[in-house]
Design a protein around this motif. Structure first.
Motif, PDB file in Angstrom:
ATOM      1  N   GLY A  64     -21.876  -1.358  19.312  1.00  0.00           N
ATOM      2  CA  GLY A  64     -23.214  -1.394  18.729  1.00  0.00           C
ATOM      3  C   GLY A  64     -23.247  -2.235  17.461  1.00  0.00           C
ATOM      4  N   VAL A  65     -22.211  -2.061  16.606  1.00  0.00           N
ATOM      5  CA  VAL A  65     -22.133  -2.840  15.369  1.00  0.00           C
ATOM      6  C   VAL A  65     -21.963  -4.325  15.683  1.00  0.00           C
ATOM      7  CG1 VAL A  65     -20.749  -3.247  13.294  1.00  0.00           C
ATOM      8  CG2 VAL A  65     -21.227  -0.909  14.033  1.00  0.00           C
ATOM      9  N   ILE A  66     -21.089  -4.636  16.649  1.00  0.00           N
ATOM     10  CA  ILE A  66     -20.835  -6.028  16.993  1.00  0.00           C
ATOM     11  C   ILE A  66     -22.063  -6.668  17.627  1.00  0.00           C
ATOM     12  CG2 ILE A  66     -19.501  -7.502  18.556  1.00  0.00           C
ATOM     13  CD1 ILE A  66     -17.108  -5.692  18.002  1.00  0.00           C
ATOM     14  N   THR A  67     -22.781  -5.905  18.451  1.00  0.00           N
ATOM     15  CA  THR A  67     -24.010  -6.429  19.043  1.00  0.00           C
ATOM     16  C   THR A  67     -25.040  -6.757  17.966  1.00  0.00           C
ATOM     17  OG1 THR A  67     -23.631  -5.158  21.068  1.00  0.00           O
ATOM     18  CG2 THR A  67     -25.874  -5.933  20.672  1.00  0.00           C
ATOM     19  N   ALA A  68     -25.153  -5.861  16.973  1.00  0.00           N
ATOM     20  CA  ALA A  68     -26.078  -6.116  15.863  1.00  0.00           C
ATOM     21  C   ALA A  68     -25.659  -7.366  15.092  1.00  0.00           C
ATOM     22  CB  ALA A  68     -26.125  -4.907  14.936  1.00  0.00           C
TER      23      ALA A  68
ATOM     24  N   ILE B 264     -15.813   5.799  20.199  1.00  0.00           N
ATOM     25  CA  ILE B 264     -15.547   4.817  19.147  1.00  0.00           C
ATOM     26  C   ILE B 264     -15.960   3.426  19.619  1.00  0.00           C
ATOM     27  CG2 ILE B 264     -13.736   3.720  17.771  1.00  0.00           C
ATOM     28  CD1 ILE B 264     -12.204   6.370  17.923  1.00  0.00           C
ATOM     29  N   LYS B 265     -15.649   3.153  20.885  1.00  0.00           N
ATOM     30  CA  LYS B 265     -15.993   1.855  21.455  1.00  0.00           C
ATOM     31  C   LYS B 265     -17.504   1.652  21.456  1.00  0.00           C
ATOM     32  CE  LYS B 265     -15.343  -0.823  25.723  1.00  0.00           C
ATOM     33  NZ  LYS B 265     -14.800  -0.771  27.094  1.00  0.00           N
ATOM     34  N   GLN B 266     -18.254   2.702  21.770  1.00  0.00           N
ATOM     35  CA  GLN B 266     -19.710   2.609  21.759  1.00  0.00           C
ATOM     36  C   GLN B 266     -20.221   2.214  20.374  1.00  0.00           C
ATOM     37  OE1 GLN B 266     -20.803   6.539  23.436  1.00  0.00           O
ATOM     38  NE2 GLN B 266     -22.192   5.399  24.740  1.00  0.00           N
ATOM     39  N   VAL B 267     -19.697   2.875  19.340  1.00  0.00           N
ATOM     40  CA  VAL B 267     -20.150   2.587  17.978  1.00  0.00           C
ATOM     41  C   VAL B 267     -19.800   1.162  17.583  1.00  0.00           C
ATOM     42  CG1 VAL B 267     -19.868   3.215  15.554  1.00  0.00           C
ATOM     43  CG2 VAL B 267     -20.004   4.996  17.293  1.00  0.00           C
TER      44      VAL B 267
END
Length: 397
Positions: free
Chosen positions: A275-279, A269-272
């Motif tokens: 990824g969203v926050i990085t985008a 979940i943290k990975q996803v």
């Protein structure tokens, strides 16, 4: 040369055409504020995630212990999918893995029975691992050749499974203390012969789902009854400070290994989310850059339309450096105001988020100091970029 020290921006304002394309100016301000809000929110949410997503694994000295196996597919099911020494060394060399230990399994048949107390017998598999990977290791968990008694560390999951299964087979349910009083007959047989040992459950483990015996016994028995030495391990346990580390999970995915999903589900979940926050952060940076370019266009129009007046000021003795500083000061309060608005909006979002999360103790109602530092950094960069743009334009006159 004219003395410039006591002349303000208002004195030279009449020389500038500040009406030039005000739309570019206001769109630039709005874009910069929006970009800052998005970037600061992304930074704060990244911090929130790291506070919230923490797997409550069974820990020992602040470490997580998780098992890893090689993924079996239709393509490789006929191959040996165990870990060799090279695989083990590769795992140990990773900076996010503190240690790795193979789980050795028996290479001979073992039949277990408990006599008249529990009229039940079954084929059993045994495993062994270095003791510092086991969460409950009593002093008597050792064995040497010649001993007839073999200490066993039993899985708490297996005990629970037995207690669920036992009533339907007219078998007694067992507590941890009761099972420790049982004597289990271990019948070991293979190409090397057959022999009985007395097994005693000396502890129950919550970490490893297996029936564990001392390494010294299993290595000896594999050689004695199975004619096997240095057997590759089907499972390896990893010792790491964070089982949910994205670096660890990315490495496991790249190697096509399999982890216990229950122990790493929060890491996925943290990975996803990361990824969203990085985008989102990347989009915010693009918005900020576009806003600065739009404002640069506005400055170019002002200076170009006021070209003759600025040349006149330079001819009168005003230095380009002084003009640059004087013009740049006009927009410093604007950038400062934008920073305050962006910080206030991010604080409001954080407060709303904490309330939606039922005021979890892990979350702070105020912004993290890193977010304030990031806001100041953007402010300083904006002022610096603004100054350099004006200076570059004036020196081209």
């Amino acid at each position: 040369m004219k003395n410039n020290q006591h002349i303000s921006y208002k004195t030279i304002a009449a020389f500038l055409d500040t009406q030039a394309n005000k739309g570019s100016k206001f769109f630039g301000y709005a874009g910069l504020c929006t970009g800052m809000v998005l970037l600061l929110t992304a930074a704060q949410m990244f911090i929130n995630i790291n506070y919230l997503i923490k797997e409550k694994n069974t820990r020992k000295d602040g470490f997580d212990f998780i098992s890893v196996t090689k993924t079996v597919t239709n393509e490789n099911m006929m191959k040996d999918n165990r870990f060799n020494e090279a695989d083990l060394q590769e795992l140990k060399q990773q900076k996010f893995i503190d240690d790795a230990a193979p789980l050795i399994s028996n290479q001979f048949r073992v039949k277990a029975s408990a006599g008249n107390i529990i009229p039940f017998s079954t084929d059993l598999f045994l495993e062994a691992i270095q003791s510092d990977f086991i969460d409950t290791v009593p002093d008597n968990f050792d064995w040497k050749p010649g001993d007839i008694n073999v200490p066993i560390v039993f899985s708490a999951d297996y005990l629970e499974m037995y207690n669920v299964f036992a009533p339907s087979q007219d078998l007694p349910q067992m507590s941890e203390s009761t099972i420790s009083s049982l004597t289990i007959i271990l019948e070991c047989h293979g190409p090397g012969g057959i022999e009985n040992f007395r097994g005693n459950i000396v502890a129950v483990t919550n970490r490893i789902s297996s029936v564990l015996v001392p390494q010294s016994f299993l290595q000896w028995a594999n050689k004695r009854y199975g004619n096997a030495e240095n057997v590759p391990a089907a499972r390896v346990y990893l010792k790491t400070k964070d089982a949910n580390s994205t670096e660890l999970l990315n490495f496991i995915d790249a190697k096509k290994y399999h982890l216990n999903k229950d122990k790493t589900k929060f890491g996925r979940i943290k990975q996803v989310l990361e990824g969203v926050i990085t985008a989102l952060a990347g989009f915010a940076v693009v918005v900020i850059i576009l806003a600065m370019l739009l404002f640069s266009f506005y400055l170019q129009l002002i200076i170009e339309r006021s070209r003759q007046n600025l040349i006149l000021l330079l001819t009168l003795g005003y230095s380009p450096e002084w003009l640059t500083k004087t013009l740049a000061k006009k927009w410093t309060p604007v950038y400062f105001t934008i920073m305050l608005i962006a910080t206030a909006l991010t604080s409001a979002f954080q407060l709303l988020f904490v309330q939606k999360m039922n005021n979890r103790a892990e979350l702070s109602h105020t912004l993290h100091p890193v977010v304030f530092a990031l806001a100041l950094l953007i402010l300083m960069l904006s002022i610096l970029i603004n100054y350099r743009m004006i200076k570059k334009m004036l020196y081209k006159l």
